[in-house]
Scaffold this motif. Structure first.
Motif, mmCIF file in Angstrom:
data_model
loop_
_atom_site.group_PDB
_atom_site.id
_atom_site.type_symbol
_atom_site.label_atom_id
_atom_site.label_comp_id
_atom_site.label_asym_id
_atom_site.label_seq_id
_atom_site.Cartn_x
_atom_site.Cartn_y
_atom_site.Cartn_z
ATOM 1 N N GLY B 226 0.839 -1.192 0.000
ATOM 2 C CA GLY B 226 0.000 0.000 0.000
ATOM 3 C C GLY B 226 0.869 1.234 0.000
ATOM 4 N N GLY B 227 0.461 2.256 -0.728
ATOM 5 C CA GLY B 227 1.325 3.418 -0.852
ATOM 6 C C GLY B 227 0.603 4.730 -0.709
ATOM 7 N N ARG B 228 1.401 5.788 -0.824
ATOM 8 C CA ARG B 228 0.814 7.113 -0.701
ATOM 9 C C ARG B 228 -0.033 7.447 -1.923
ATOM 10 N NH1 ARG B 228 4.893 11.975 -0.067
ATOM 11 N NH2 ARG B 228 4.857 11.754 -2.335
ATOM 12 N N SER B 253 -4.086 7.861 1.215
ATOM 13 C CA SER B 253 -2.852 7.087 1.253
ATOM 14 C C SER B 253 -3.010 5.903 2.211
ATOM 15 C CB SER B 253 -1.701 7.975 1.690
ATOM 16 O OG SER B 253 -2.012 8.546 2.940
ATOM 17 N N VAL B 254 -2.423 4.785 1.837
ATOM 18 C CA VAL B 254 -2.643 3.546 2.587
ATOM 19 C C VAL B 254 -1.532 3.381 3.615
ATOM 20 C CG1 VAL B 254 -2.936 1.065 2.394
ATOM 21 C CG2 VAL B 254 -3.712 2.557 0.548
ATOM 22 N N ALA B 255 -1.901 3.316 4.897
ATOM 23 C CA ALA B 255 -0.901 3.222 5.951
ATOM 24 C C ALA B 255 -0.647 1.775 6.350
ATOM 25 C CB ALA B 255 -1.354 4.018 7.162
ATOM 26 N N MET B 272 -3.428 6.880 6.307
ATOM 27 C CA MET B 272 -2.489 7.639 7.114
ATOM 28 C C MET B 272 -3.030 9.012 7.455
ATOM 29 S SD MET B 272 1.454 7.939 6.264
ATOM 30 C CE MET B 272 1.740 6.294 6.830
ATOM 31 N N MET B 273 -3.893 9.540 6.616
ATOM 32 C CA MET B 273 -4.425 10.870 6.889
ATOM 33 C C MET B 273 -5.812 10.992 6.260
ATOM 34 S SD MET B 273 -1.931 12.888 4.300
ATOM 35 C CE MET B 273 -0.470 12.113 4.910
ATOM 36 N N VAL B 274 -6.482 12.046 6.626
ATOM 37 C CA VAL B 274 -7.788 12.394 6.062
ATOM 38 C C VAL B 274 -8.879 11.391 6.447
ATOM 39 C CG1 VAL B 274 -9.094 12.964 4.002
ATOM 40 C CG2 VAL B 274 -6.649 13.453 4.088
ATOM 41 N N ASP B 275 -8.629 10.142 6.097
ATOM 42 C CA ASP B 275 -9.672 9.142 6.226
ATOM 43 C C ASP B 275 -9.467 8.354 7.519
ATOM 44 O OD1 ASP B 275 -11.677 7.441 5.761
ATOM 45 O OD2 ASP B 275 -10.862 6.576 3.929
ATOM 46 N N HIS B 276 -10.478 8.273 8.348
ATOM 47 C CA HIS B 276 -10.330 7.581 9.625
ATOM 48 C C HIS B 276 -10.902 6.177 9.599
ATOM 49 C CE1 HIS B 276 -10.861 11.985 11.069
ATOM 50 N NE2 HIS B 276 -9.693 11.790 10.494
ATOM 51 N N ASN B 277 -11.476 5.803 8.501
ATOM 52 C CA ASN B 277 -12.163 4.521 8.452
ATOM 53 C C ASN B 277 -11.220 3.378 8.129
ATOM 54 O OD1 ASN B 277 -14.403 6.064 8.815
ATOM 55 N ND2 ASN B 277 -15.069 5.965 6.680
ATOM 56 N N VAL B 299 -7.202 9.354 12.818
ATOM 57 C CA VAL B 299 -6.514 8.395 11.951
ATOM 58 C C VAL B 299 -6.284 7.058 12.661
ATOM 59 C CG1 VAL B 299 -4.334 7.988 10.775
ATOM 60 C CG2 VAL B 299 -5.417 10.221 10.666
ATOM 61 N N THR B 300 -6.571 6.000 11.958
ATOM 62 C CA THR B 300 -6.316 4.662 12.470
ATOM 63 C C THR B 300 -4.847 4.335 12.209
ATOM 64 O OG1 THR B 300 -8.563 4.077 11.868
ATOM 65 C CG2 THR B 300 -7.067 2.274 12.364
ATOM 66 N N THR B 301 -4.165 3.898 13.247
ATOM 67 C CA THR B 301 -2.729 3.677 13.084
ATOM 68 C C THR B 301 -2.359 2.199 13.063
ATOM 69 O OG1 THR B 301 -2.598 4.039 15.447
ATOM 70 C CG2 THR B 301 -1.944 5.860 14.012
ATOM 71 N N GLY B 302 -3.159 1.376 13.692
ATOM 72 C CA GLY B 302 -2.803 -0.039 13.715
ATOM 73 C C GLY B 302 -4.025 -0.909 13.517
ATOM 74 N N ILE B 303 -3.892 -1.919 12.676
ATOM 75 C CA ILE B 303 -4.986 -2.876 12.530
ATOM 76 C C ILE B 303 -4.411 -4.279 12.640
ATOM 77 C CG2 ILE B 303 -6.677 -1.542 11.217
ATOM 78 C CD1 ILE B 303 -5.467 -2.663 8.658
ATOM 79 N N ALA B 304 -5.192 -5.171 13.214
ATOM 80 C CA ALA B 304 -4.737 -6.555 13.346
ATOM 81 C C ALA B 304 -5.954 -7.454 13.428
ATOM 82 C CB ALA B 304 -3.888 -6.725 14.606
ATOM 83 N N TRP B 305 -5.948 -8.525 12.660
ATOM 84 C CA TRP B 305 -7.010 -9.512 12.804
ATOM 85 C C TRP B 305 -6.736 -10.273 14.084
ATOM 86 C CZ3 TRP B 305 -11.175 -9.208 9.800
ATOM 87 C CH2 TRP B 305 -11.052 -8.472 8.608
#
Lengths: 360, 790
Positions: B226-228, B253-255, B272-277, B299-305
């Motif tokens: 995933g990229g900017r 941009s994909v964090a 990474m920015m703008v979008d919090h979903n 902003v969501t910074t970490g996701i984990a299943w």
């Protein structure tokens, strides 16, 4: 009787909106594949794609044409939280030789923090204005102060609707007696039954849009809303696509009777209500004279509705999505889609013969 | 340590339970990582480092790893990872470039185990080897990746990316020796852990920084990046050249990107920015997210299943200082809310319709909408992870065109073109327009015109010239009424058809009609010589409609005197149109279910007809005999115009308004007139009837309208010889004193329409230039310009 002309749209995902231009010779489609396509009608009636370009970085929900007086201008809105204004560039280029036209982005409207669900240009007599609505329940009205400069838009009004908005419609009336008016529908599906259609009217004194009416009877999610073209009528007709098709009339109560400063009061009647689509109704669209309403729903059919001289709305045609007429008794409704003429239709199909009774 | 492993084994075979929930953290999170037992989650950030246990109803804080008095930069975590084999082992990447390992089995409060201070700048990512207990990999802003053996004090090997900033490092799940690293310059490198000298392979994956990557848990060669540039790309790296298999376009941009367990084509992303979903995508449908989680306010910074084999629980940490557990079934599904259809009415009555193919293809394709009350909620279609993919959704686009010349609005265009609005005496205009309307099959309108003629041009009142005209027209002046109604002319076309229709139709109404028509005939015979069967029937039709119509149209219309006399006239034409409607051939098939409009009104009819027909006739006599002044009718005409406008036929309203001019103008609200004019002009312009539109503007009496064609009437042109702007009046250039409006083709002075190219100022007769341009695109004047005419 209609003839279906199937068009290979070649969109990579769902098409969400189709829109004819002012003269009915160009058509724009938008899709979840993030692109908009423009189609031009050739002499023999075929539609040719003359432009296709990526417009947004999300699903494009709606596309709409500006009045040609402002040039060949489109507006689109998207899941990516923006609305954009596009203009066709005239000029000799390679694109033109290939039969392709070139569209450039004139502006991006980035005020929304959620998906922008609808975009509509205001009626021409109001100047170059644009309304958008978004999933966070805000209607925004922009104006291009200089019609020659499409890259400058100023946010004039922000109207909070409290509910996630799905569709808007300007009142097209050009009468000085009718203040600018905009109807907003919401597809909020939360269980609390709130009215899903609100109507805002511009107040000359306060220079703001204020809520004029709320259609209290519409409590289900609304997917589309459309004012009928107002050709000299003193009242307004509003079609609402929710779980059924509904047609309302809004008769302005005389100004003299109300206090002059406040919003216009309307006498609202529901003149028709049809659940023939059996499920959700997604789109409503009026013909040019505002006499025939077309609706499409989850049943994959387009149905045409027309009032007879009694103001009784009846189904005058059913069109299957693939163009074949619906078989069975209801077919007869197809035979005379006498659009636009004020011939009260003698025939009615059994669909809708019971519905559409006058009640207020 | 023993205690913990017991807990995990107990959980091992169980199904995960829980709900969508969140808990507040003390500080923004930078990263999260889940323990192997799926019951604990570690949250790390600049000023937070805590372990929470995931209970059924809530998160419970288990352990705070930030101990000690003075805050150390070593604890300012950019990333955290929990070892997937050892529940006690964690590693963090600090913003100061330190990599720290933690051993939860340590008896003291401080669980810090080892400290590697080898990187010079922020460490962006740490990663444990999936199968090796002691191998840790780190990627740093300084452009180096280091592999640590936790049994040793320093790094085993250093990998140089030969570029700025490593953003992510990930060990391959299937390939023991391989790891991937992503860089800010858009490259992805694949390394063999045994060969630190150079990377095995490198390819440019994105335009701009690549922020993250994730190996597919099952497909050994699939790597998602995933990229900017707002894109998520899925690469197949088993082939000699890395091949892009899928590409998902997100809105920001994909964090982070994480493959969804047990769902081969699903992955979750956050921005990474703008979008919090947080979005879950099916990579085969790259434009619309399959699911969307909207809980976070920042902003969501970490996701984990939560568990490597459970697709329904997703954990996330955010800058808004919350930790969330999302249940897949609670996610909003944009696909479900997306509008599957588009519909637009065209100008000519054609309909453009785009619909999801499954809706169009079959009736059974109908699915209940989530918010539809008629379908019980348990029918709601849930996204079943095992469900086979239905394929890319696509829409069918078609345009429904009206048959017969393709133009249903042709009546409008024809009428607009052929109507005469001025320049002739009123009677003639009315006659002409009535004729036009009749020829177009619009009998109601024709009747209206005829009646207007009678009202305003009855012999006593018409100026002598007009009178002559109307006489000259062949209408015997002695019987203007009968002639103008044209009963005979109309009868063969309409009346017979109507009767045919009726006799086939509803029998009940038929009898009623016949009965009353019989009465009428007698009346007619008494009163007028023209009385015959056919017109009588025809008349009856009118009578039938008028009572109803009147009260509907004008409920509070109160004429103190003789209301019946006036009103039937107005309603009279209505029935013509109805009669005119050609019935469909299928009409007979279901007579029971399709009440004929006239049939349904039959009861009302049978009560009224005789009365009304009398009144009708007596009106005509009153009119003729007493010679009522036209003013008597002005209210009626006004109502009629309003009626047409309300019916959507503004053309009629405006045409009558123009033709009658001063006779009715004062009776009608100025604003309403203006409204009619603007509406009609707008319509004419839609149909590109510019000439008609201009004529209407010219003839309009309203000031607001007539100024419409006064605006922007000046043209600025250049002289075709000296190319200077023309300053003076006329077509003679002030500088070179030559006539500028010479035709470049025939070299004569153009009188009338002069068309010229805005580029080179050359032009000429419209016909000549059109002809010329058919053969050549160069300027006919020979200046070499490629002329353009739009």
């Amino acid at each position: 009787m209609f003839v279906a002309r199937s068009i290979a749209a070649d969109h990579k995902d769902l098409i969400h909106d189709v829109s004819f231009d002012f003269h009915g010779r160009r058509m724009a489609t938008c899709s979840s594949d993030q692109s908009v396509k423009v189609w031009d009608k050739s002499e023999n009636g075929d539609w040719h794609c003359t432009a296709s370009w990526k417009t947004h970085s999300g699903s494009v929900w709606r596309v709409t044409w500006a009045h040609p007086e402002f040039g060949q201008v489109l507006a689109s809105c998207s899941f990516d939280r923006t609305a954009a204004v596009w203009e066709e560039i005239v000029g000799e280029s390679n694109d033109k030789l290939r039969g392709q036209s070139h569209w450039v982005k004139r502006t991006t409207l980035v005020d929304s923090r959620t998906s922008v669900t609808d975009v509509k240009f205001a009626p021409k007599h109001m100047g170059l204005m644009l309304a958008t609505c978004s999933a966070d329940g805000i209607v925004r009205i922009y104006e291009a102060p200089d019609v020659m400069n499409l890259s400058q838009w100023s946010l004039q009004h922000e109207i909070s609707c409290k509910l996630s908005c799905s569709c808007i419609s300007w009142n097209p009336s050009s009468s000085r007696a009718h203040s600018p008016m905009i109807a907003v529908g919401s597809d909020d599906s939360s269980p609390n039954a709130m009215a899903k259609v609100q109507i805002f009217e511009y107040n000359e004194n306060t220079r703001k849009y204020a809520k004029a009416e709320t259609l209290m009877t519409v409590t289900d999610p609304v997917h589309d809303i459309a004012f009928a073209p107002n050709l000299g009528r003193s009242f307004h007709i509003l079609a609402v696509a929710t779980k059924d098709v509904r047609i309302f009339t809004l008769k302005p109560v005389r100004k003299e009777l109300t206090s002059s400063g406040g919003p216009t009061k309307f006498e609202i009647h529901i003149v028709a209500q049809f659940d023939n689509h059996n499920s959700q109704v997604w789109r409503v669209s009026w013909n040019i004279t505002g006499t025939v309403l077309a609706s499409s729903g989850d049943d994959g059919c387009v149905r045409l509705w027309k009032a007879n001289y009694m103001d009784n709305w009846k189904c005058t045609g059913i069109l299957k999505g693939n163009g074949s007429p619906v078989s069975g008794n209801s077919q007869q409704g197809n035979s005379n889609p006498s659009l636009g003429s004020n011939i009260p239709n003698l025939q009615n199909s059994l669909n809708g013969s019971s519905a559409g009774r006058k009640h207020s | 340590m023993e205690k913990m492993s017991r807990v995990s084994t107990a959980l091992g075979g169980n199904v995960l339970t829980g709900r969508t929930m969140h808990c507040h953290l003390d500080a923004p999170a930078n990263a999260i990582s889940v323990c192997r037992d799926a019951a604990q989650v570690v949250v790390a950030g600049r000023s937070i480092f805590k372990i929470y246990s995931i209970e059924d109803e809530q998160f419970v804080e288990k352990l705070n790893l930030r101990v000690g008095r003075k805050p150390s930069l070593n604890l300012s975590c950019a990333d955290v990872v929990w070892h997937q084999m050892d529940e006690n082992l964690l590693a963090t990447a600090a913003t100061n470039g330190v990599v720290v390992t933690w051993n939860l089995g340590r008896p003291s409060r401080n669980k810090q185990d080892q400290l590697f201070t080898e990187h010079k700048r922020t460490v962006n990512k740490v990663c444990f080897h999936p199968a090796e207990a002691h191998m840790l990999l780190s990627g740093s802003q300084d452009g180096f990746m280091k592999c640590f053996d936790l049994r040793r004090k320093d790094s085993v090997s250093t990998f140089s990316g030969q570029s700025e900033s490593v953003r992510d490092v990930q060990f391959s799940i299937r390939d023991y020796f391989t790891f991937a690293s992503t860089f800010e310059n858009g490259n992805v490198q694949l390394w063999d852990i045994r060969r630190p000298d150079r990377c095995e392979r490198m390819f440019t994956a994105h335009n701009g920084p690549v922020f993250c990557c994730d190996w597919h848990p099952e497909d050994r060669g699939w790597l998602a990046t995933g990229g900017r540039d707002k894109m998520v790309k899925v690469w197949d790296v088993t082939t000699p050249r890395a091949r892009e298999v899928h590409c998902v376009q997100t809105i920001a941009s994909v964090a982070r990107v994480k493959w969804r367990p047990e769902c081969r084509h699903h992955l979750a992303t956050c921005s990474m920015m703008v979008d919090h979903n947080i979005y879950v995508w099916d990579v085969r449908r790259p434009f619309v997210p399959a699911a969307m989680f909207e809980e976070h306010r920042d902003v969501t910074t970490g996701i984990a299943w939560r568990h490597p084999h459970d697709p329904s629980f997703l954990l996330s940490g955010s800058k808004d200082s919350t930790l969330c557990q999302h249940l897949f079934r609670d996610a909003s599904q944009p696909v479900e809310r997306a509008n599957p259809e588009g519909l637009c009415y065209g100008l000519f009555g054609d309909l453009a319709f785009a619909a999801k193919e499954s809706l169009v293809a079959s009736e059974s394709g109908r699915k209940p909408y989530a918010g539809d009350r008629r379908h019980p909620i348990f029918f709601k279609r849930k996204l079943d992870p095992a469900e086979p993919f239905a394929g890319l959704a696509s829409s069918a686009l078609s345009v429904f065109e009206t048959e017969a010349g393709g133009s249903c609005m042709s009546w409008f265009v024809d009428t607009a073109r052929r109507y005469a609005l001025a320049g002739r005496p009123l009677a003639e205009l009315c006659d002409h327009n009535a004729k036009v309307a009749r020829e177009l099959g619009r009998n109601q309108v024709a009747q209206t015109w005829t009646m207007l003629r009678i009202i305003y041009c009855s012999p006593g009142l018409v100026p002598s010239t007009n009178l002559n005209h109307s006489v000259g027209k062949g209408s015997s002046c002695g019987l203007p009424l009968i002639n103008s109604f044209n009963l005979k002319e109309m009868a063969p076309g309409l009346g017979s058809e109507t009767r045919l229709d009726r006799s086939k139709g509803d029998t009940r109404s038929d009898t009623v009609l016949l009965d009353s028509s019989a009465t009428l005939i007698t009346n007619e015979d008494n009163e007028e010589t023209e009385g015959s069967d056919v017109p009588a029937d025809y008349l009856l039709g009118d009578v039938e409609g008028d009572d109803e119509e009147l009260y509907l149209l004008d409920p509070d219309h109160t004429h103190p005197e003789e209301p019946e006399y006036v009103l039937p006239q107005e309603a009279f034409p209505l029935r013509h149109e109805i009669v005119d409607t050609p019935p469909g051939p299928e009409h007979l098939q279901d007579k029971a279910d399709s009440p004929h409009v006239s049939g349904s009104e039959a009861d009302a009819v049978s009560l009224a007809p005789v009365d009304s027909s009398f009144s009708l006739i007596s009106v005509s006599h009153t009119l003729y005999d007493n010679r009522l002044p036209p003013d008597f009718f002005s209210a009626l005409v006004r109502d009629m115009l309003r009626f047409y406008a309300e019916q959507g036929d503004v053309q009629m309203a405006v045409s009558v308004l123009i033709v009658l001019g001063e006779r009715v103008r004062k009776d009608i609200d100025e604003q309403a007139q203006e409204h009619w004019y603007t509406s009609y002009i707008d319509l004419l312009q839609r149909f590109r009837l510019w000439n008609v539109s201009n004529e209407v503007v010219k003839l309009s009496t309203s000031r607001a309208i007539s100024c419409l064609n006064q605006a922007s009437t000046s043209l600025h042109v250049n002289c075709s010889h000296c190319k200077r702007p023309m300053s003076g009046r006329g077509w003679v250039c002030g500088r070179c004193h030559r006539c500028a409006s010479m035709c470049a083709v025939c070299h004569h002075v153009v009188k009338g329409l002069f068309v010229w190219c805005q580029g080179c100022s050359h032009g000429g007769h419209l016909q000549h230039i059109m002809k010329w341009l058919e053969g050549s695109s160069h300027c006919p004047a020979g200046c070499g310009h490629l002329c353009e005419y739009s």
